[in-house]
Design a protein around this motif. Sequence first.
Motif, PDB file in Angstrom:
ATOM      1  N   CYS A 232       0.821  -1.215   0.000  1.00 18.69           N
ATOM      2  CA  CYS A 232       0.000   0.000   0.000  1.00 18.69           C
ATOM      3  C   CYS A 232       0.857   1.268   0.000  1.00 18.69           C
ATOM      4  O   CYS A 232       0.414   2.338   0.415  1.00 18.69           O
ATOM      5  N   ARG A 246      -4.200   4.072   3.422  1.00 13.56           N
ATOM      6  CA  ARG A 246      -4.600   3.604   4.744  1.00 13.56           C
ATOM      7  C   ARG A 246      -6.117   3.426   4.777  1.00 13.56           C
ATOM      8  O   ARG A 246      -6.825   3.782   3.815  1.00 13.56           O
ATOM      9  N   SER A 247      -6.600   2.950   5.879  1.00 12.01           N
ATOM     10  CA  SER A 247      -8.024   2.649   5.981  1.00 12.01           C
ATOM     11  C   SER A 247      -8.876   3.913   5.904  1.00 12.01           C
ATOM     12  O   SER A 247      -9.991   3.884   5.411  1.00 12.01           O
ATOM     13  N   GLU A 248      -8.347   5.047   6.354  1.00  9.16           N
ATOM     14  CA  GLU A 248      -9.137   6.279   6.313  1.00  9.16           C
ATOM     15  C   GLU A 248      -8.931   7.084   5.042  1.00  9.16           C
ATOM     16  O   GLU A 248      -9.664   8.027   4.761  1.00  9.16           O
ATOM     17  N   PRO A 266     -12.619   5.731   3.099  1.00 10.07           N
ATOM     18  CA  PRO A 266     -12.670   4.818   4.261  1.00 10.07           C
ATOM     19  C   PRO A 266     -12.677   3.363   3.807  1.00 10.07           C
ATOM     20  O   PRO A 266     -13.196   3.022   2.750  1.00 10.07           O
ATOM     21  N   GLY A 267     -12.090   2.519   4.639  1.00 12.15           N
ATOM     22  CA  GLY A 267     -12.061   1.087   4.362  1.00 12.15           C
ATOM     23  C   GLY A 267     -10.650   0.619   4.111  1.00 12.15           C
ATOM     24  O   GLY A 267      -9.721   1.391   3.893  1.00 12.15           O
ATOM     25  N   SER A 268     -10.508  -0.684   4.174  1.00 14.64           N
ATOM     26  CA  SER A 268      -9.193  -1.264   3.963  1.00 14.64           C
ATOM     27  C   SER A 268      -8.807  -1.201   2.504  1.00 14.64           C
ATOM     28  O   SER A 268      -9.657  -1.186   1.612  1.00 14.64           O
ATOM     29  N   LYS A 269      -7.509  -1.148   2.264  1.00 16.32           N
ATOM     30  CA  LYS A 269      -6.958  -1.074   0.907  1.00 16.32           C
ATOM     31  C   LYS A 269      -6.094  -2.299   0.683  1.00 16.32           C
ATOM     32  O   LYS A 269      -5.307  -2.706   1.549  1.00 16.32           O
ATOM     33  N   VAL A 283      -9.652  -2.095  -3.851  1.00 15.09           N
ATOM     34  CA  VAL A 283     -10.435  -2.050  -2.613  1.00 15.09           C
ATOM     35  C   VAL A 283     -11.355  -3.262  -2.589  1.00 15.09           C
ATOM     36  O   VAL A 283     -12.055  -3.532  -3.580  1.00 15.09           O
ATOM     37  N   ASN A 287     -14.859  -6.093   2.539  1.00 21.02           N
ATOM     38  CA  ASN A 287     -13.809  -5.978   3.544  1.00 21.02           C
ATOM     39  C   ASN A 287     -13.539  -7.274   4.284  1.00 21.02           C
ATOM     40  O   ASN A 287     -12.863  -7.262   5.313  1.00 21.02           O
TER      41      ASN A 287
END
Length: 1055
Positions: A232, A246-248, A266-269, A283, A287
């Motif tokens: 990432c 990042r997640s945000e 927002p969310g995991s990458k 993405v 999730n």
Amino acid sequence: MSDAALPPAWQQFNFFERAQVKDQHDSSLAGPRALAECSAGAIIAAGQQYVLIAEPSGRIDVLDTAFEPVCHAEAYPHGSLEQLVVRTHDRFITFGTEADGERNVKLWCIVPRRIKGMKFELLTTVTIHHEQPFPATCLTSVPDLSLVAVGFADGRVMLIKGDLVRDRGAQVRTIYEGLEPITGLEFLVSSRATALHITTTSKVLTTQVVAVGKAISQAPRVLESLGGALHCTAANDSSTEIAIARSEGIYLFNDSNARSVLLPLPGSKLYLSALKDLKAVLVPIDNRRVETTLTPTGDLLGGTRVMLLDTESHFIAYSDVILQGIRTIFQVAGTTHIVALDHRLYSLQELGLDAKLDILYSKDLYQLALSLASKAGWDAEQLAPIHMRHADYLYARKDFEGAISQYIDAVRFCNLSNVMRKFLSAQHVPLLTRFLEALHTTDRVNPEYSTLLLNCYAKLKQRDKLKKFIRQDRDRLVDLEVAVALCRQAGYYDEAISLATRHKDHAMCLGLILEDKKDAHAALKYLRRLKDPAVLAPLLVGYIPTLLKTIPSEATRLLIDFYTGAFQTSREIQATGIMSPPSRKDTTSPGLGFYESLMGQMSANRYTQALPSLSALDISALNPMRRVSATGPPAAASLTRGSPAPSIAGSSTIDSVSMAGMSDNAQRLVSRSQIAYQPPSPQTAFSMLMDYPQHFVNFLEVMLERQSDTAEGESDEARKAVVVTLLELYLKQAKSTESGARKSALEQKARKLFEAEREHIDDTSAMLVFHLTDFDEGLMLLQEQGGQIEDVFRSYCSAGDTKGAIEVLRRHGEDEPALFPLALKYFTSSNEILVDAADQLGHVLARIRERRLMAPVQVIEILGNTDVATVGAIKPYLLEVVEREKREIDSNRKVITSYREEATTKRAEARELATTSIALQQQRCSRCNATLDLPAVHFLCKHAFHQRCVLEVTPNNGEMSASAANGYVSSPHINGYPNSGRDHRGTSGSISKMECPLCHDASEAIREAVKERMQHSEAQQLFFDHLPNAKDKVHFVFSRLSALHSVPLQPQQQH
């Protein structure tokens, strides 16, 4: 993450079209065979022209852009390959473990074979000593491969520095040891230093490894206390920017180490990659990660969303969901490819820029369209349509400020008439002013646009801007008549003068100065500062009469300088082109709006000479929209109006306006050097000075003294006109003046002028001038100059002007002796005249006596006929006459005595020659000086000659005798008197009648003198014969004496 979770602040577009790529040989396969056969743990990476598949076993396959195998190699036989990174089009780096357990970094190069195909070439191998065999999680390098960094799962980072391409050795050192696994390594390169960014699961660190070209050792420092997931972290191609997902959201780091949130996502990458100008983000949809590995991707449930982000312009260029899940994404040969988990391969074909712009136009996203076009390298002309679309959109939404800004950005290429028509209403005058100001920074300006801008300044009362506009850019031109009318209407006289000055319209400028400023001195200075005398001439004719009314002396001085060739200019200014005002044929134009209303508010004022009348202006003809094409600037005609315009020094305001805009080179040319030119004829100035006689006189007097050299004919004609006019002015002033002294002075000037310039005054002109001015003395002068001296003298005598008569006698008496008898008669005609000429009477008598103009009896006769002259007045004259006669008698007696003595002497000599023998002893010829030989000729004057010599020079007055030819001596003449003719030897023969050549002239002179005396004697005898028979013997004597003395006796030559 669902579709609804996409960031609402960012625009989303589909600038790419997805297409599945099949195997070229077997379409039944899900994708290319090489991709389908690779293992799940294989690393897929791409360069510019190749795709590399690195198996964990150490095998590396190279595919071309069609995904066909090109070559392969065993990088780590019987070992394992952990990391691979591609940095250039043909070089890549691997990290792995050899069969013997040695871990190393290898630099490879793909090179063509000699015959066909490609092959691998190992350039460098660098061994990495690691005590604990933790797997390598990251591998990166700088673009030139001089620095390589390896990150491990145990938190250690090792740096390799050296010339790996040339295999000249490398240094390996550990620069960081931590507790968290290393999830990302990227170099950040700037002009000052090269830093390595280290990302772990809990923080981001940075350390400088190279500063100003030198390697340094610096402990890493923490940038942020937030880390990032594996895969990432990504850097752009030039290693100047690093992004961390990042997640945000996604964060950006640059060389200033400042963090900025790019996209609140927002969310995991799962994955972040840099693809040229875009960032690719993978993405997961729900999730839920089923499996977590350190491989590039993991298995996902529900599919994977791929997004291509433009982080600079802040929009999503592409977003799509791959239901099979995504393994990796890469870019080769400029095309982005997606590898799905089921081995399918998708290519993303980017739309052309025009298609992108059409999409943005449909959404009214013109700023974004401008951004994309600028990044694509479009120039200002290509961007202009976008600005125009944006401006029209804003104008339709009543955002006039924004619209005018966009029109200004496209001012070089837009349709000027359409734009200006939209802003001609009164409330839009400030916006129109802004647009016109921007227009005047381009080359599309014409006089109409400049005039319109001046109108706007005048309407808005922006006098400072109006002044600045006039001062700057001397090549900028306006419709002079309208612009001047506007400035006059607003009371901006200085600005109007400056406009006329810049356009070199001298007539209008002088009219403004005299009509509005009423400053004659400034007008005079303007005329003096004109560079070209040829331009000054017509201006003098038009404006000198006005200047003569207020400052006659200064104006006359200017005329004198100009017409005598002494004109000087105090400043030289570079010439510029001149534009003619627009033609005024078509007067129909719809939608003039503000322009017509503004022009209609101006009232008509009186102008002097060249100044335009406002009522005469055709306003509609100045509409810039009527004749301007939409594709280019309007053409303007050219008109030459004059020489470079001078500055005006009448006031500080005028001077500052006129000096503004002069180039540095023009201001350095300021000088006062005299200009060489051919002065015009002075006659052209006569009409200007006719009403100012005294200044006219001054002008003509100087012209006589300083008249320039011209052609002969022109010089005579010009001087004749000047002399005759000046003579007339002198006499007219003398006639009109009441002061006797001034009248005498003027008449004296006229007399001197007439005498000095007589050759330039014809008789007809002089006679007419003298007659019109009642100057009788001039008529007499004219007769005197014509040679009629006696008539002039008699005129003075008839008029009783004794002084005039005396003056004529003084000037011409020596050349005209006949004046003295006339003067004697006039001076003794009355007592009054005799009193006035008392001191001249003796002079007249003396001249009569000296030059024998009258016999004494005639003088006595004249004086005896009047009772004015007394004996005492003529006594000195009579005494002098008697004394002179007495002296002449004595002198004659002496001459007679001398002649008698000389005659006696000559007779004695003649007798001696006739009776006495003479010995002839000459040995040399008297002519050639050679020895005398026979035949020879001897003369009694004792000269001897060769016979040949005497024949050459003796006049042919006789033939030579034979005896002379034989050498006898004969003497036919003795000093001019013939002798007896005998020869000295007693031999008879013919006697030659020759004379001595040397004595011939003297003998001839004696004979002439004797002849004259004989005639004189006969005349004397005749006098005595007639005297007894004369009735008045006294009158007879004096008349004969007068006739005798009128011809002076000539002195006698003696021999």
